[in-house]
Design a protein around this motif. Structure first.
Motif, PDB file in Angstrom:
ATOM      1  N   TYR A 644     -25.819 -43.109-105.733  1.00 18.40           N
ATOM      2  CA  TYR A 644     -25.914 -43.022-107.113  1.00 18.40           C
ATOM      3  C   TYR A 644     -24.530 -42.723-107.614  1.00 18.40           C
ATOM      4  N   PHE A 645     -23.636 -41.637-107.107  1.00 23.76           N
ATOM      5  CA  PHE A 645     -22.687 -41.020-107.238  1.00 23.76           C
ATOM      6  C   PHE A 645     -21.257 -41.992-107.254  1.00 23.76           C
ATOM      7  N   GLU A 646     -21.573 -42.971-106.135  1.00 21.86           N
ATOM      8  CA  GLU A 646     -20.599 -44.062-105.830  1.00 21.86           C
ATOM      9  C   GLU A 646     -20.582 -45.123-106.993  1.00 21.86           C
ATOM     10  N   LEU A 647     -21.573 -45.436-107.587  1.00 21.15           N
ATOM     11  CA  LEU A 647     -21.689 -46.097-108.742  1.00 21.15           C
ATOM     12  C   LEU A 647     -20.995 -45.532-110.035  1.00 21.15           C
ATOM     13  N   ILE A 648     -21.351 -44.182-110.093  1.00 16.60           N
ATOM     14  CA  ILE A 648     -20.856 -43.573-111.228  1.00 16.60           C
ATOM     15  C   ILE A 648     -19.404 -43.305-111.114  1.00 16.60           C
ATOM     16  N   ASP A 649     -18.792 -43.213-109.918  1.00 10.36           N
ATOM     17  CA  ASP A 649     -17.080 -43.177-109.699  1.00 10.36           C
ATOM     18  C   ASP A 649     -16.613 -44.687-110.085  1.00 10.36           C
ATOM     19  N   HIS A 650     -17.397 -45.422-109.571  1.00 12.97           N
ATOM     20  CA  HIS A 650     -16.659 -46.833-110.067  1.00 12.97           C
ATOM     21  C   HIS A 650     -16.633 -47.188-111.480  1.00 12.97           C
ATOM     22  N   HIS A 651     -17.848 -46.920-112.119  1.00 16.69           N
ATOM     23  CA  HIS A 651     -17.914 -47.074-113.578  1.00 16.69           C
ATOM     24  C   HIS A 651     -16.671 -46.333-114.262  1.00 16.69           C
ATOM     25  N   PHE A 652     -16.544 -45.078-113.922  1.00 16.32           N
ATOM     26  CA  PHE A 652     -15.540 -44.090-114.315  1.00 16.32           C
ATOM     27  C   PHE A 652     -14.162 -44.636-114.242  1.00 16.32           C
ATOM     28  N   GLU A 653     -14.082 -45.125-112.822  1.00 13.17           N
ATOM     29  CA  GLU A 653     -12.665 -45.794-112.494  1.00 13.17           C
ATOM     30  C   GLU A 653     -12.177 -46.816-113.324  1.00 13.17           C
ATOM     31  N   LEU A 654     -13.272 -47.743-113.854  1.00 15.14           N
ATOM     32  CA  LEU A 654     -13.091 -48.967-114.805  1.00 15.14           C
ATOM     33  C   LEU A 654     -12.590 -48.385-116.136  1.00 15.14           C
ATOM     34  N   ARG A 655     -13.308 -47.344-116.552  1.00 11.14           N
ATOM     35  CA  ARG A 655     -12.883 -46.865-118.036  1.00 11.14           C
ATOM     36  C   ARG A 655     -11.458 -46.263-117.865  1.00 11.14           C
ATOM     37  N   ILE A 656     -11.231 -45.441-116.846  1.00  2.00           N
ATOM     38  CA  ILE A 656      -9.852 -44.883-116.808  1.00  2.00           C
ATOM     39  C   ILE A 656      -8.683 -46.252-116.690  1.00  2.00           C
ATOM     40  N   TRP A 767     -20.463 -43.050-121.352  1.00  2.00           N
ATOM     41  CA  TRP A 767     -21.911 -42.639-120.596  1.00  2.00           C
ATOM     42  C   TRP A 767     -21.665 -41.438-119.806  1.00  2.00           C
ATOM     43  N   GLU A 768     -20.449 -41.175-119.150  1.00  2.00           N
ATOM     44  CA  GLU A 768     -20.326 -39.840-118.278  1.00  2.00           C
ATOM     45  C   GLU A 768     -20.319 -38.620-119.440  1.00  2.00           C
ATOM     46  N   GLU A 769     -19.442 -38.499-120.383  1.00  2.00           N
ATOM     47  CA  GLU A 769     -19.627 -37.482-121.166  1.00  2.00           C
ATOM     48  C   GLU A 769     -20.681 -37.020-121.844  1.00  2.00           C
ATOM     49  N   THR A 770     -21.576 -38.011-122.393  1.00  2.00           N
ATOM     50  CA  THR A 770     -22.641 -37.971-123.037  1.00  2.00           C
ATOM     51  C   THR A 770     -23.845 -37.186-121.869  1.00  2.00           C
ATOM     52  N   VAL A 771     -23.941 -38.061-120.819  1.00  2.00           N
ATOM     53  CA  VAL A 771     -24.961 -37.423-119.888  1.00  2.00           C
ATOM     54  C   VAL A 771     -24.514 -36.081-119.490  1.00  2.00           C
ATOM     55  N   PRO A 801     -13.876 -37.276-119.666  1.00  2.00           N
ATOM     56  CA  PRO A 801     -13.572 -35.937-118.711  1.00  2.00           C
ATOM     57  C   PRO A 801     -12.250 -36.534-117.756  1.00  2.00           C
ATOM     58  N   LYS A 802     -11.678 -35.814-117.178  1.00  2.00           N
ATOM     59  CA  LYS A 802     -10.730 -36.135-116.215  1.00  2.00           C
ATOM     60  C   LYS A 802     -11.206 -36.769-115.153  1.00  2.00           C
ATOM     61  N   ASP A 803     -12.381 -36.235-114.558  1.00  2.00           N
ATOM     62  CA  ASP A 803     -12.873 -36.905-113.319  1.00  2.00           C
ATOM     63  C   ASP A 803     -14.504 -36.587-113.370  1.00  2.00           C
ATOM     64  N   THR A 804     -15.129 -36.994-112.558  1.00  2.00           N
ATOM     65  CA  THR A 804     -16.673 -36.887-112.502  1.00  2.00           C
ATOM     66  C   THR A 804     -17.138 -35.857-111.715  1.00  2.00           C
ATOM     67  N   SER A 805     -16.411 -34.875-111.110  1.00  2.00           N
ATOM     68  CA  SER A 805     -16.867 -33.903-110.180  1.00  2.00           C
ATOM     69  C   SER A 805     -18.008 -32.860-110.999  1.00  2.00           C
ATOM     70  N   ARG A 806     -17.494 -32.502-112.166  1.00  2.00           N
ATOM     71  CA  ARG A 806     -18.490 -31.579-113.026  1.00  2.00           C
ATOM     72  C   ARG A 806     -19.876 -32.311-113.100  1.00  2.00           C
ATOM     73  N   LEU A 807     -19.729 -33.757-113.417  1.00  2.00           N
ATOM     74  CA  LEU A 807     -20.985 -34.579-113.790  1.00  2.00           C
ATOM     75  C   LEU A 807     -21.931 -34.619-112.533  1.00  2.00           C
ATOM     76  N   LYS A 808     -21.283 -34.797-111.532  1.00  2.00           N
ATOM     77  CA  LYS A 808     -22.148 -34.869-110.029  1.00  2.00           C
ATOM     78  C   LYS A 808     -22.671 -33.761-109.830  1.00  2.00           C
ATOM     79  N   LYS A 809     -21.979 -32.429-109.791  1.00  2.00           N
ATOM     80  CA  LYS A 809     -22.305 -31.090-109.674  1.00  2.00           C
ATOM     81  C   LYS A 809     -23.463 -30.714-110.296  1.00  2.00           C
ATOM     82  N   ARG A 810     -23.488 -31.205-111.647  1.00  2.00           N
ATOM     83  CA  ARG A 810     -24.500 -30.888-112.553  1.00  2.00           C
ATOM     84  C   ARG A 810     -25.848 -31.632-112.277  1.00  2.00           C
TER      85      ARG A 810
END
Length: 885
Positions: A644-656, A767-771, A801-810
């Motif tokens: 699941y985190f791999e899909l989040i990272d891929h989506h966030f990378e496309l946003r960046i 999606w990342e910052e809202t979730v 956010p700068k990255d998805t590390s905080r989202l994945k931790k939460r």
């Protein structure tokens, strides 16, 4: 009801769907009758020329046919009409009509009629000038001090002043620094032309300077006049008014002085002959036209100003003396004399409403009715008050809304066809060689009462599309039934996150107190069949991602659960089914022969969602038909958070990437405009310098801009696909968490609200910052460890956010606290510290570097344990022993 009125003396409506402007109205004794009575001359953009001689009307009557003296179609748009001494050898008045490419001068004459129809009028063409440039406006006067005749000056759209000495063309001059045409007027006292340029400056040019300046056939020659022979065209004086002008007028209240009036967009300016400001007035409303004229008081000037609020205001210098309401917004206003009535105000709207009115007052005839005096019986009033209070109390006990449901007004039902369309309605599909089917959906609406403005909107999850998604209905009578049909198909080569559609009907129901109606909304959900996006296929024995669902009932034959996907031969296993998504990957479904387990496996993690949800839904329907009420599913494996985190990272990378590409495109656009300015400066230079490869640089920058735009579109398309896959994976994770912790429907709804807050994903709010904010809120309220965490406030502003590390931790912390006994609830009681509920305590949200390291260590151990459990369940499926164990 206003006391001040524009009393209607005569009015009419000109033509049908014709347009008029401020130059289309003129008042003069155009037929040279000599009785001092004015005629109304009106020209329209449709080419109709009309001349009226109005007569007073009685209340409620309309204009008589004999009021129209002449109507002729000139077959070209009429920009402006003026009356003056335009024919040589006579001082009779003639009519000048300006067309876009022609100037015509007519003589208007009338002959006495022998019958009751009255006199007959006709126009005779005296001469015409064909213009080489498109005209905008014209002005006339005794240019150069000539006597007994009027000369005409026409302003073209590209800034050329063309002067005609009646039947002959005199000269043409370009105004310096011209961009767009403005209002133009001639001042006889100073013998100069006055206009307002695009620089928002009032400019004055002497006629003598125009006459003796170097002749110009082209606009570019005005720049060469600075170095060539002849006199330059220089401005006499300028005044910056800071706004664009709507009109200019000149009024002379004595032979030795005159005033120049300029109507701006927000102010009225009065200037002296030398350009100095006499006074100015800030207007309250946006003006549309004006007309200054001499006042009765010596040394003052009255000004009629019409505005877009349908008001006509009369100012004496800067003092408002009168304000009256008009039935339309005037674009032209004039004052004339008709039948011994002087000072008649003539107004014309852009739609052709022509009205002659005079200023007057309308006395109020209202009289207060006599109050009926009667003695009050207080005992009866007390009894009535108690009855009313009882009614109010009973109404409150029933609720604010009536007991009948809103759906009683309108019943909405949706029917999905069980079979595909005989002829597929799929167009513009991007699925390779697969034949894309379509299925018909019918929506039926039946009303119980009269409804207004019923609008049906249908929505499905992309890449599913509809052939039509908007419908409008009119239910003018009760018990009407309306049915609409449309088709649904898959357009793109990725899997939709849901097969559920939504039909929403918005309408208004009129009531006795509100005839316009009360807005209401009804929605009806429908489910599309799995076969619309999936085909039967051979099962695969190897897969990268696997899930095992446990049940409390004996296994059911997959052929009975999925009757439309039987694609096996007699020798194959009957407890194995293969699925292939249109243009996508393959999914295999396994059912154990001995145990109560089902396994779903696929090459893509997000593709597990649709088959898993469809399996659970069909199992529930199967046992409900048999009368079994205690059927339940569970999940005992490890949560696939790493996938699941791999899909989040891929989506966030496309946003960046999208953000970086937009910044780069902005830089290239700035560079492109800078090169354009440099090239334009070189081209306009009197002594052109070498280009120094600026043209090559411009071409290269243009290609980069186009390539970047194409890349942004491609990245946006990939982002939409990634978001759809992320939503599918999110649905799957929420399902597994619910089965894992046996969450109730209310708790699952809270998880869905936290993980799926957006219908669309944008760069501004993703999606990342809202979730991340939603999960942090859950961790600090119902899943908090102590009251200290509850006291922490979240930031009110969301940003990428700068990255998805905080989202994945939460997310990891959320699953950990649910595993330790935490429960989701939005009530205030559930927000209390759950130290007693959760055995072993929960890991708090890290507030320092050391705490973050400990959380990372805990999450690493959690992922390791999940991976070991996943390896235990992911065994070869040749004999299906892994499922039965």
């Amino acid at each position: 009801m206003s006391l001040f009125k524009a009393r209607d003396w005569w009015s009419t409506v000109l033509g049908e769907k014709e347009e008029f402007d401020q130059g289309c109205l003129c008042l003069a004794d155009v037929d040279n009758s000599g009785n001092g009575q004015d005629k109304i001359i009106v020209g329209s953009f449709m080419g109709y020329l009309r001349i009226f001689n109005p007569h007073p009307m009685k209340m409620g009557d309309s204009a008589q046919p004999e009021d129209l003296l002449l109507e002729v179609h000139l077959r070209e748009p009429i920009l402006q009409v003026e009356v003056g001494k335009f024919v040589s050898g006579t001082e009779m008045l003639h009519l000048a009509v300006l067309h876009p490419r022609k100037l015509c001068v007519y003589a208007v004459s009338g002959t006495l009629g022998n019958v009751e129809h009255g006199n007959q009028y006709q126009v005779t063409l005296m001469y015409e000038h064909h213009l080489q440039r498109t005209a905008c406006s014209m002005t006339y006067g005794p240019f150069g001090g000539v006597k007994g005749r009027d000369l005409i000056c026409i302003q073209s759209v590209d800034g050329m002043l063309m002067v005609f000495e009646q039947e002959s063309f005199a000269f043409g001059r370009f105004l310096p620094g011209f961009l767009l045409p403005g209002p133009l007027v001639y001042s006889p006292r100073t013998d100069s032309f006055i206009t307002v340029s695009s620089c928002r400056q009032v400019e004055s040019y002497k006629y003598q300077v125009l006459a003796f300046a170097t002749d110009a056939d082209k606009k570019q020659e005005t720049e060469q006049q600075k170095l060539g022979s002849g006199k330059r065209l220089i401005v006499d004086w300028t005044l910056n008014i800071g706004e664009q002008a709507l009109d200019i007028c000149i009024v002379s209240f004595s032979p030795s002085a005159s005033s120049l009036f300029v109507l701006g967009e927000r102010n009225l300016f009065c200037l002296k002959d030398n350009g100095q400001i006499r006074f100015m007035k800030k207007l309250d409303c946006s003006p549309s036209c004006f007309l200054p004229y001499c006042s009765v008081s010596e040394g003052t000037i009255n000004t009629l100003i019409g505005n877009h609020s349908s008001m006509l205001q009369i100012y004496q210098d800067v003092t408002l003396k009168w304000a009256t309401q008009l039935p339309h917004v005037p674009v032209a206003v004039r004052v004339g004399s008709f039948h011994d009535l002087k000072g008649v105000v003539v107004t014309l709207s852009d739609e052709g409403h022509l009205q002659c009115s005079y200023l007057g007052t309308d006395p109020s005839l209202f009289q207060a009715p006599i109050i009926e005096s009667r003695e009050l019986n207080y005992d009866e009033l007390d009894v009535e008050m108690k009855e009313l209070q009882k009614i109010i109390k009973d109404f409150k006990s029933q609720g604010v809304w009536p007991t009948t449901e809103r759906e009683d007004d309108l019943e909405v039902s949706v029917t999905v066809s069980p079979n595909f369309d005989s002829v597929s309605q799929a167009i513009d599909v991007e699925l390779g060689t697969d034949l894309v089917p379509s299925i018909t959906v019918k929506v039926t609406l039946q009303n119980r009462v009269v409804l207004q403005k019923a609008k049906l909107s249908v929505y499905v999850q992309p890449p599913l599309v509809l052939t039509c998604d908007q419908f409008t209905f009119e239910f003018m009578e009760p018990e009407m039934t309306s049915t609409v049909a449309f088709s649904v198909y898959l357009r793109r080569s990725y899997t939709p996150s849901e097969l559920e559609g939504n039909a929403i009907v918005s309408y208004t129901r009129p009531t006795d107190r509100n005839p316009d109606g009360i807005p209401r909304v009804i929605q009806c959900k429908f489910r599309l069949p799995l076969k619309l996006v999936c085909l039967p296929d051979q099962p695969s024995k190897t897969a990268s991602h696997k899930l095992t669902i446990d049940t409390n009932k004996s296994p059911v034959s997959l052929l009975s659960l999925f009757p439309g996907f039987a694609n096996q031969s007699e020798d194959d296993q009957v407890n194995v089914l293969g699925f292939r998504f249109l243009g996508g990957s393959r999914v295999t479904l396994l059912a154990s022969k001995t145990s109560q387990r089902y396994r779903i496996q696929s090459e893509e993690f997000e593709d597990l969602w649709l088959i898993t949800s469809e399996l659970i839904l069909r199992l529930k329907e199967h046992f409900e038909k048999q009368g079994t009420k205690d059927f339940a599913c569970s999940f005992s494996g490890s949560l696939p958070l790493q996938e699941y985190f791999e899909l989040i990272d891929h989506h966030f990378e496309l946003r960046i990437n999208g953000e970086k590409l937009e910044e780069l495109l902005s830089e290239r656009a700035v560079q492109f405009r800078a090169i354009q300015r440099r090239l334009l400066t070189r081209f306009k230079d009197k002594t052109p310098a070498p280009l120094q490869h600026l043209d090559t640089l411009l071409d290269g920058t243009y290609k980069q801009v186009i390539a970047l735009a194409d890349t942004i579109e491609e990245n946006q398309d990939n982002l939409l696909q990634s978001f759809a896959r992320l939503k599918s994976a999110t649905h799957l994770v929420i399902l597994l968490i619910g089965l894992w912790q046996k969450l109730s429907a209310e708790q699952i709804a809270i998880l869905e609200a936290a993980f799926l807050p957006l219908q669309e994903d944008t760069q501004e709010l993703g999606w990342e910052e809202t979730v991340d904010a939603a999960i942090a809120h859950l961790l600090k309220t119902c899943l908090s460890k102590s009251s200290k965490e509850q006291a922490l406030n979240l930031s009110s502003q969301l940003s990428m956010p700068k990255d998805t590390s905080r989202l994945k931790k939460r997310i990891t912390l959320l699953c950990d606290r649910l595993a330790k006994g935490g429960r989701l609830c939005l009530s205030t009681d559930a927000a209390a510290p759950q130290t007693m509920v959760m055995p072993g305590g929960c890991t708090p949200i890290p507030e320092s570097d050391q705490e973050e390291k400990s959380v990372e260590q805990d999450s690493t151990e959690l992922f390791t344990n999940h991976r070991l459990l996943l390896e235990e369940t992911a065994r070869p499926v040749s004999a299906l022993q892994g499922v039965s164990e």
